[in-house]
Design a protein around this motif. Structure first.
Motif, PDB file in Angstrom:
ATOM      1  N   LEU A   1      21.141  26.733  70.523  1.00 18.32           N
ATOM      2  CA  LEU A   1      20.535  26.216  69.307  1.00 18.32           C
ATOM      3  C   LEU A   1      19.356  27.095  68.923  1.00 18.32           C
ATOM      4  O   LEU A   1      18.662  27.630  69.795  1.00 18.32           O
ATOM      5  N   TYR A   2      19.133  27.234  67.631  1.00 18.38           N
ATOM      6  CA  TYR A   2      18.024  28.054  67.152  1.00 18.38           C
ATOM      7  C   TYR A   2      17.123  27.215  66.262  1.00 18.38           C
ATOM      8  O   TYR A   2      17.592  26.544  65.337  1.00 18.38           O
ATOM      9  N   THR A   3      15.846  27.240  66.538  1.00 16.50           N
ATOM     10  CA  THR A   3      14.893  26.511  65.711  1.00 16.50           C
ATOM     11  C   THR A   3      14.678  27.270  64.400  1.00 16.50           C
ATOM     12  O   THR A   3      15.067  28.441  64.260  1.00 16.50           O
ATOM     13  N   ARG A   4      14.031  26.619  63.461  1.00 15.73           N
ATOM     14  CA  ARG A   4      13.731  27.276  62.184  1.00 15.73           C
ATOM     15  C   ARG A   4      12.777  28.456  62.361  1.00 15.73           C
ATOM     16  O   ARG A   4      12.718  29.338  61.510  1.00 15.73           O
ATOM     17  N   LYS A   5      12.049  28.455  63.455  1.00 15.81           N
ATOM     18  CA  LYS A   5      11.155  29.575  63.749  1.00 15.81           C
ATOM     19  C   LYS A   5      11.848  30.676  64.538  1.00 15.81           C
ATOM     20  O   LYS A   5      11.214  31.655  64.935  1.00 15.81           O
ATOM     21  N   GLY A   6      13.151  30.497  64.783  1.00 20.09           N
ATOM     22  CA  GLY A   6      13.932  31.541  65.425  1.00 20.09           C
ATOM     23  C   GLY A   6      14.004  31.469  66.937  1.00 20.09           C
ATOM     24  O   GLY A   6      14.598  32.344  67.570  1.00 20.09           O
ATOM     25  N   LYS A   7      13.429  30.437  67.537  1.00 24.99           N
ATOM     26  CA  LYS A   7      13.469  30.327  68.994  1.00 24.99           C
ATOM     27  C   LYS A   7      14.831  29.815  69.433  1.00 24.99           C
ATOM     28  O   LYS A   7      15.388  28.892  68.840  1.00 24.99           O
ATOM     29  N   LYS A   8      15.357  30.395  70.504  1.00 27.47           N
ATOM     30  CA  LYS A   8      16.666  30.017  71.033  1.00 27.47           C
ATOM     31  C   LYS A   8      16.493  28.957  72.111  1.00 27.47           C
ATOM     32  O   LYS A   8      15.720  29.121  73.047  1.00 27.47           O
ATOM     33  N   LEU A   9      17.235  27.867  71.976  1.00 30.92           N
ATOM     34  CA  LEU A   9      17.246  26.807  72.977  1.00 30.92           C
ATOM     35  C   LEU A   9      18.654  26.703  73.544  1.00 30.92           C
ATOM     36  O   LEU A   9      19.626  26.628  72.784  1.00 30.92           O
ATOM     37  N   ASP A  10      18.763  26.714  74.845  1.00 30.20           N
ATOM     38  CA  ASP A  10      20.071  26.701  75.504  1.00 30.20           C
ATOM     39  C   ASP A  10      20.414  25.313  76.019  1.00 30.20           C
ATOM     40  O   ASP A  10      19.656  24.723  76.798  1.00 30.20           O
ATOM     41  N   LEU A  11      21.546  24.797  75.563  1.00 29.46           N
ATOM     42  CA  LEU A  11      22.089  23.562  76.112  1.00 29.46           C
ATOM     43  C   LEU A  11      23.015  23.972  77.252  1.00 29.46           C
ATOM     44  O   LEU A  11      24.157  24.388  77.027  1.00 29.46           O
ATOM     45  N   SER A  12      22.513  23.901  78.457  1.00 31.24           N
ATOM     46  CA  SER A  12      23.222  24.416  79.638  1.00 31.24           C
ATOM     47  C   SER A  12      24.497  23.632  79.901  1.00 31.24           C
ATOM     48  O   SER A  12      24.686  22.517  79.390  1.00 31.24           O
ATOM     49  N   PRO A  13      25.403  24.181  80.715  1.00 29.16           N
ATOM     50  CA  PRO A  13      26.617  23.433  81.076  1.00 29.16           C
ATOM     51  C   PRO A  13      26.307  22.064  81.675  1.00 29.16           C
ATOM     52  O   PRO A  13      27.013  21.095  81.394  1.00 29.16           O
ATOM     53  N   LEU A  14      25.251  21.971  82.500  1.00 32.44           N
ATOM     54  CA  LEU A  14      24.891  20.686  83.089  1.00 32.44           C
ATOM     55  C   LEU A  14      24.494  19.689  82.006  1.00 32.44           C
ATOM     56  O   LEU A  14      24.963  18.533  82.001  1.00 32.44           O
ATOM     57  N   TRP A  15      23.633  20.122  81.078  1.00 37.85           N
ATOM     58  CA  TRP A  15      23.199  19.225  80.007  1.00 37.85           C
ATOM     59  C   TRP A  15      24.341  18.920  79.037  1.00 37.85           C
ATOM     60  O   TRP A  15      24.423  17.816  78.516  1.00 37.85           O
ATOM     61  N   MET A  16      25.204  19.913  78.802  1.00 39.68           N
ATOM     62  CA  MET A  16      26.347  19.672  77.925  1.00 39.68           C
ATOM     63  C   MET A  16      27.273  18.623  78.536  1.00 39.68           C
ATOM     64  O   MET A  16      27.751  17.718  77.845  1.00 39.68           O
TER      65      MET A  16
END
Length: 431
Positions: free
Chosen positions: A54-69
């Motif tokens: 996922l990418y925020t409006r400010k361009g930061k990348k957030l990862d939804l890991s396999p565990l969290w998915m």
């Protein structure tokens, strides 16, 4: 607090599903510590998604890991994902510091994650109200509540409001039909709940003042009714310091508070939560178990990903940004009304939220004007009668929302309304 007296017969009969405890045990167990051969939860290896970025409006990348998915694609506890529930509780403690939170008895604070605050309101009403009951509501009020209450066959007793919130004189006038010193057995029809939108009221934009809230709470103690505090605009208050909530003054455990992420994070993720006395939230959870089972787990995990990345300071900074966004739009629509409508309407400047409530001068009912003539002129408002229990009653009011329209269109829309009103009043004078 005798919570049993507030519940409907159906709610009193609800019990926890026998297998729901197994899901909780499995979710709380540390990885590898438990061989789960009990629940009917599907195997996540059969689901097509494994992770997401996922990418925020400010361009930061957030990862939804396999565990969290995997957690997001799986069933979770009806009360909500444990981390989401705990995050919500910490937020309430930080923002409201509920007096009942730390009391060592069964009335202590608890929280349930729901599919937006609308689900929480609906299920709570079904928990507390049945056909023929008298309930207290503000007027005008949120139409979503009216849509819930009307089919239930309850009697909605409308408490008048002003620029400070519910009018105590109106509330006491309604309740004068009962004697607060008599037992509930004597007055079985006494109202047991009062529904109120306490910040940035939809439709009026009014935030109930601290003094008025204290007065309402005192009346609630006298007549022993619950306060249903719907507060989706709490984080969009334009004053320097937010007005304290009913939850923050709830020494008895008689407030159920509804919060929503719809206005500040995402409307489509459908995440909200109900906070209140543990015995009542427990009954709400039992309702969740047999209905939606739980709020969308994937949405909860995405919210957690964002909130944990922000931390408390980041959350507060985002709320300030959202507030400034709507404050600017509030100022634009108020300036436009000052310019174009001063001879045609009256209004109170909203101190929070997304709405401007105005009374049109010389127009006894806005229904036809809004739904036909204004629409033909290329501008759309909400008619005032939509916010009253009896929507057939003529209303000279309309609600303007400044949340969605482009800034440059807000002034155009108010100009079109002014031109229409000028035309209407001219025709009335000549006729």
């Amino acid at each position: 607090m005798n919570y049993g007296r507030y519940l409907t017969a159906v709610s009193r009969a609800r019990k926890s599903l026998s297998l729901s405890k197994l899901v909780e045990i499995q979710q709380r167990a540390s990885p590898g510590s438990l061989i789960a051969l009990s629940t009917g939860m599907p195997n996540t290896s059969c689901f097509p998604l494994s992770s997401a970025h996922l990418y925020t409006r400010k361009g930061k990348k957030l990862d939804l890991s396999p565990l969290w998915m995997n957690q997001g694609l799986q069933y979770t506890m009806s009360q909500g994902h444990p981390e989401m529930v705990e995050w919500g509780k910490q937020l309430q403690r930080r923002k409201h510091n509920p007096p009942t939170d730390y009391l060592n008895h069964e009335g202590k604070m608890d929280l349930c994650v729901t599919a937006g605050s609308q689900e929480a309101i609906c299920k709570t009403m079904e928990m507390l109200v049945t056909q023929g009951d008298n309930i207290l509501i503000e007027t005008p009020t949120y139409p979503g509540l009216l849509s819930i209450a009307k089919p239930m066959g309850c009697n909605m007793l409308e408490v008048e409001t002003d620029e400070h919130g519910p009018k105590i004189s109106s509330l006491r006038s309604i309740l004068s039909n009962w004697n607060p010193t008599d037992s509930a057995d004597v007055w079985s029809d006494i109202p047991r709940v009062f529904y109120t939108v306490s910040s940035g009221s939809n439709p009026t934009g009014v935030t109930t003042s601290l003094e008025r809230k204290q007065q309402v709470y005192q009346v609630a103690r006298e007549y022993d009714f619950l306060i249903l505090e719907d507060d989706p605009y709490y984080y969009i208050q334009f004053t320097k310091t937010p007005v304290p909530s009913y939850l923050s003054m709830d020494v008895d455990g008689r407030v159920i508070r509804f919060d929503s992420f719809s206005k500040i994070l995402s409307a489509g993720m459908r995440i909200g939560f109900a906070t209140g006395p543990q015995p009542l939230i427990e009954k709400l959870v039992y309702h969740m178990q047999v209905c939606t089972q739980h709020a969308n787990t994937l949405s909860q995990m995405i919210c957690l990903l964002i909130l944990q990345d922000w931390g408390q300071e980041g959350f507060d900074a985002h709320m300030e940004s959202v507030t400034e966004f709507y404050r600017k739009r509030r100022d634009i629509i108020v300036e436009s009304c000052d310019t174009w409508l001063k001879d045609y309407a009256e209004w109170t400047v909203p101190d929070s939220g997304m709405f401007l409530w105005m009374k049109l001068l010389g127009i006894p009912d806005t229904g036809d004007l809004v739904m036909q003539k204004a629409l033909d002129a290329g501008v759309l408002f909400a008619p005032g009668n939509a916010f009253h229990a009896n929507d057939a009653t003529p209303s000279p009011y309309l609600r303007a929302s400044y949340s969605q329209a482009p800034e440059e269109d807000i002034d155009k829309g108010i100009q079109r309304l002014a031109a229409l009103l000028k035309k209407e009043l001219k025709q009335t004078a000549s006729g």
